[in-house]
Design an enzyme around this catalytic site. Structure first.
Site, PDB file in Angstrom:
ATOM      1  N   HIS A  46      36.810  39.799  34.661  1.00 50.79           N
ATOM      2  CA  HIS A  46      35.375  39.824  34.922  1.00 50.79           C
ATOM      3  C   HIS A  46      34.678  40.906  34.108  1.00 50.79           C
ATOM      4  CE1 HIS A  46      31.547  40.561  36.939  1.00 50.79           C
ATOM      5  NE2 HIS A  46      31.606  39.284  37.265  1.00 50.79           N
ATOM      6  N   LEU A  76      40.438  37.187  41.716  1.00 51.61           N
ATOM      7  CA  LEU A  76      41.060  37.035  43.036  1.00 51.61           C
ATOM      8  C   LEU A  76      40.531  35.833  43.802  1.00 51.61           C
ATOM      9  CD1 LEU A  76      41.285  40.707  44.328  1.00 51.61           C
ATOM     10  CD2 LEU A  76      43.075  39.295  43.314  1.00 51.61           C
ATOM     11  N   HIS A 105      32.457  31.575  38.500  1.00 53.23           N
ATOM     12  CA  HIS A 105      33.059  32.124  37.278  1.00 53.23           C
ATOM     13  C   HIS A 105      34.320  31.335  36.906  1.00 53.23           C
ATOM     14  CE1 HIS A 105      30.275  35.300  37.152  1.00 53.23           C
ATOM     15  NE2 HIS A 105      30.847  36.117  38.023  1.00 53.23           N
TER      16      HIS A 105
END
Lengths: 165, 128
Positions: free
Chosen positions: B10, B71, B76
């Site tokens: 990220h 996670l 995304h």
């Protein structure tokens, strides 16, 4: 020291976006299957349900005298260092009979390396890239501030219209 | 075939938050499963995903396997990362691109959560 097994709470940030809870449910199910814990719950800081407080309540109802809170975070950032401790403090006041213990987030460990290699070994060609979100509506708070709310890719919209938004 | 692994992260406004993923990348290199290992960021940090793909190709990669170091699933993982890889495929149709699921799916992560819990319980017994 009690002979009772500890309870475990997986703590996560929560998301306006659907589907974000699916993974935590999987981890909780695997941890329950080990039978190492009196109870395994997960709870969120924001947006998603159950909240951290609800998770603590469930552990208390199961008779927990000790709860270990494991942050489901890659690193110890603001959420883990600043936002979580006051929530644990409040839960301690609510349940004075319970000892709350805060664990470290995932961080670096060879298990993370193994996880990367495992996912790499299962990598697939482009037609499989957009992971299906079938379980997503189970975790949706259906809030108008979600960026997907009402859009064609919102799984709740898709479900309500039989997949024809 | 020359195989590269692209670890998609990220990114963080605190670059030190990425130290762990670079350690993971080093450990993956050490496993010699791939000829090249690259880290690419969706936001905040460099190289971005498309630049990281170029870095893989500069090492002679003919196949790129991308894994999301995330996670949770969500927009995304389901939209942004596949979109970037599709863009990279259009630019480099001769290269084979594969994408794995996000690391949060792995039972290895479950095992690490249990370990972090056990470590904390052990520490608390030590001081009580």
């Amino acid at each position: 020291m009690s002979n009772l097994k500890p309870a475990l709470i997986l703590f996560s940030h929560g998301s306006l976006l659907c589907g974000a809870g699916e993974t935590l449910r999987e981890h909780a199910e695997r941890l329950r299957a080990t039978e190492e814990y009196l109870a395994v719950e997960y709870g969120y800081l924001n947006y998603s349900l159950p909240s951290f407080e609800e998770a603590a309540e469930r552990c208390a109802a199961a008779g927990a005298v000790q709860i270990v809170v494991v942050p489901y975070f890659l690193v110890s950032g603001k959420f883990v260092r600043e936002d979580l401790p006051p929530r644990i403090e409040a839960a301690r006041r609510e349940h004075p009979q319970i000892e709350f213990i805060l664990a470290e987030p995932l961080g670096f460990h060879e298990e993370m390396t193994a996880a990367v290699l495992e996912m790499a070994a299962m990598a697939r060609p482009p037609e499989h890239w957009r992971h299906d979100m079938l379980a997503a509506p189970d975790f949706c708070a259906h809030r108008p501030d979600c960026p997907l709310f009402g859009s064609p890719i919102c799984p709740v919209t898709a479900e309500a219209t039989g997949g024809h938004p | 075939m020359t195989r590269a692994l692209l670890i998609m992260v990220h990114g963080s406004p605190r670059p030190e938050a990425n130290a762990d993923v670079y350690r993971v990348a080093e450990a993956v290199k050490g496993s010699r499963t791939f000829d090249h290992v690259e880290v690419g960021f969706l936001e905040c940090n460099q190289p971005d995903i498309l630049k990281a793909v170029e870095n893989c190709l500069a090492t002679g990669a003919t196949q790129i396997t991308a894994v999301a170091y995330f996670l949770h699933t969500g927009s995304h993982v389901c939209e942004d990362l596949p979109g970037l890889l599709e863009e990279a495929r259009k630019r480099h149709p001769e290269v084979e691109f594969l994408m794995g699921s996000y690391v949060g799916r792995s039972p290895h992560v479950t095992a690490l959560l249990a370990r972090r819990g056990t470590e904390a319980l052990t520490r608390s017994r030590g001081i009580s």
